[in-house]
Design a protein around this motif. Structure first.
Motif, mmCIF file in Angstrom:
data_model
loop_
_atom_site.group_PDB
_atom_site.id
_atom_site.type_symbol
_atom_site.label_atom_id
_atom_site.label_comp_id
_atom_site.label_asym_id
_atom_site.label_seq_id
_atom_site.Cartn_x
_atom_site.Cartn_y
_atom_site.Cartn_z
ATOM 1 N N ILE A 81 56.254 18.947 87.142
ATOM 2 C CA ILE A 81 57.173 19.830 86.408
ATOM 3 C C ILE A 81 58.110 18.939 85.602
ATOM 4 C CG2 ILE A 81 58.981 21.578 86.642
ATOM 5 C CD1 ILE A 81 56.250 22.570 87.614
ATOM 6 N N CYS A 82 58.287 19.305 84.333
ATOM 7 C CA CYS A 82 59.158 18.509 83.472
ATOM 8 C C CYS A 82 60.572 18.465 84.038
ATOM 9 C CB CYS A 82 59.167 19.073 82.060
ATOM 10 S SG CYS A 82 60.335 18.234 80.992
ATOM 11 N N PHE A 83 61.110 17.251 84.083
ATOM 12 C CA PHE A 83 62.430 16.978 84.612
ATOM 13 C C PHE A 83 63.509 17.698 83.805
ATOM 14 C CE2 PHE A 83 66.021 13.898 84.340
ATOM 15 C CZ PHE A 83 66.432 13.966 85.660
ATOM 16 N N ARG A 84 63.258 17.885 82.507
ATOM 17 C CA ARG A 84 64.287 18.468 81.633
ATOM 18 C C ARG A 84 64.147 19.973 81.438
ATOM 19 N NH1 ARG A 84 65.035 14.366 76.871
ATOM 20 N NH2 ARG A 84 66.131 12.705 77.965
ATOM 21 N N CYS A 85 62.937 20.413 81.008
ATOM 22 C CA CYS A 85 62.811 21.826 80.632
ATOM 23 C C CYS A 85 62.150 22.656 81.739
ATOM 24 C CB CYS A 85 62.030 21.962 79.330
ATOM 25 S SG CYS A 85 60.288 21.527 79.493
ATOM 26 N N HIS A 86 61.704 21.983 82.812
ATOM 27 C CA HIS A 86 61.105 22.648 83.975
ATOM 28 C C HIS A 86 59.813 23.397 83.668
ATOM 29 C CE1 HIS A 86 64.627 21.395 86.127
ATOM 30 N NE2 HIS A 86 65.382 21.953 85.210
ATOM 31 N N THR A 102 58.713 13.770 82.203
ATOM 32 C CA THR A 102 59.031 14.788 81.210
ATOM 33 C C THR A 102 57.770 15.183 80.442
ATOM 34 O OG1 THR A 102 59.581 13.126 79.557
ATOM 35 C CG2 THR A 102 61.410 14.039 80.828
ATOM 36 N N CYS A 103 57.791 16.392 79.862
ATOM 37 C CA CYS A 103 56.697 16.814 79.018
ATOM 38 C C CYS A 103 56.799 16.108 77.664
ATOM 39 C CB CYS A 103 56.711 18.331 78.868
ATOM 40 S SG CYS A 103 58.083 18.959 77.883
ATOM 41 N N VAL A 104 55.802 16.299 76.817
ATOM 42 C CA VAL A 104 55.769 15.593 75.537
ATOM 43 C C VAL A 104 57.013 15.937 74.687
ATOM 44 C CG1 VAL A 104 54.426 15.167 73.441
ATOM 45 C CG2 VAL A 104 53.259 15.619 75.586
ATOM 46 N N ASN A 105 57.366 17.205 74.669
ATOM 47 C CA ASN A 105 58.506 17.638 73.861
ATOM 48 C C ASN A 105 59.805 16.976 74.295
ATOM 49 O OD1 ASN A 105 57.038 19.318 72.188
ATOM 50 N ND2 ASN A 105 57.276 21.079 73.553
ATOM 51 N N CYS A 106 60.032 16.921 75.590
ATOM 52 C CA CYS A 106 61.288 16.357 76.104
ATOM 53 C C CYS A 106 61.294 14.839 76.055
ATOM 54 C CB CYS A 106 61.538 16.826 77.522
ATOM 55 S SG CYS A 106 61.763 18.603 77.634
ATOM 56 N N ALA A 107 60.141 14.237 75.908
ATOM 57 C CA ALA A 107 60.069 12.770 75.873
ATOM 58 C C ALA A 107 60.481 12.236 74.508
ATOM 59 C CB ALA A 107 58.664 12.314 76.217
HETATM 60 ZN ZN LIG Z 1 60.025 19.350 79.008
#
Ligand SMILES: [Zn+2]
Length: 108
Positions: A81-86, A102-107
């Motif tokens: 699960i993405c650390f930022r956007c979950h 993190t997912c690609v977007n949050c990275a």
């Molecule tokens: Zn994310």
């Protein structure tokens, strides 16, 4: 769960490969021989190579630490699960870079 086994195997392989890399960079970043032993020019080369290898070693060590974290968290409910956007991180990304949190977007 099959996916989790797949991720675990991938992380373990990655840990093994990264350990080999760290060992190799450690070998390459050993203290440099004195000037009179290898000559001035090749010593300067050695110093340049050493700084390149030093940063490669630091990167590899960081990756290794992150891989161990990923492996220790694999049974957590929030693994993948993405650390930022979950949102869930796509399996492809985890397999490619199991140490990411993190997912690609949050990275970005
Ligand atoms: Zn994310």
């Amino acid at each position: 769960m099959l996916e989790k086994e797949q991720i675990k195997n991938r992380i373990e392989t990655e840990i093994f490969e990264t350990k080999v890399l760290v060992e190799r960079y450690r070998e390459l970043t050993k203290p440099i021989a004195p000037e009179n032993a290898i000559g001035r020019v090749s010593r300067m080369d050695a110093i340049n190579n050493k700084s390149v290898n030093d940063s490669a070693l630091r990167k590899a060590e960081l990756k290794l630490a992150n891989l161990h974290i990923a492996l220790s968290k694999i049974d957590d409910a929030d693994f993948g699960i993405c650390f930022r956007c979950h949102n869930p991180i796509p399996l492809g990304r985890i397999l490619l870079m199991p140490h990411v949190i993190t997912c690609v977007n949050c990275a970005r």
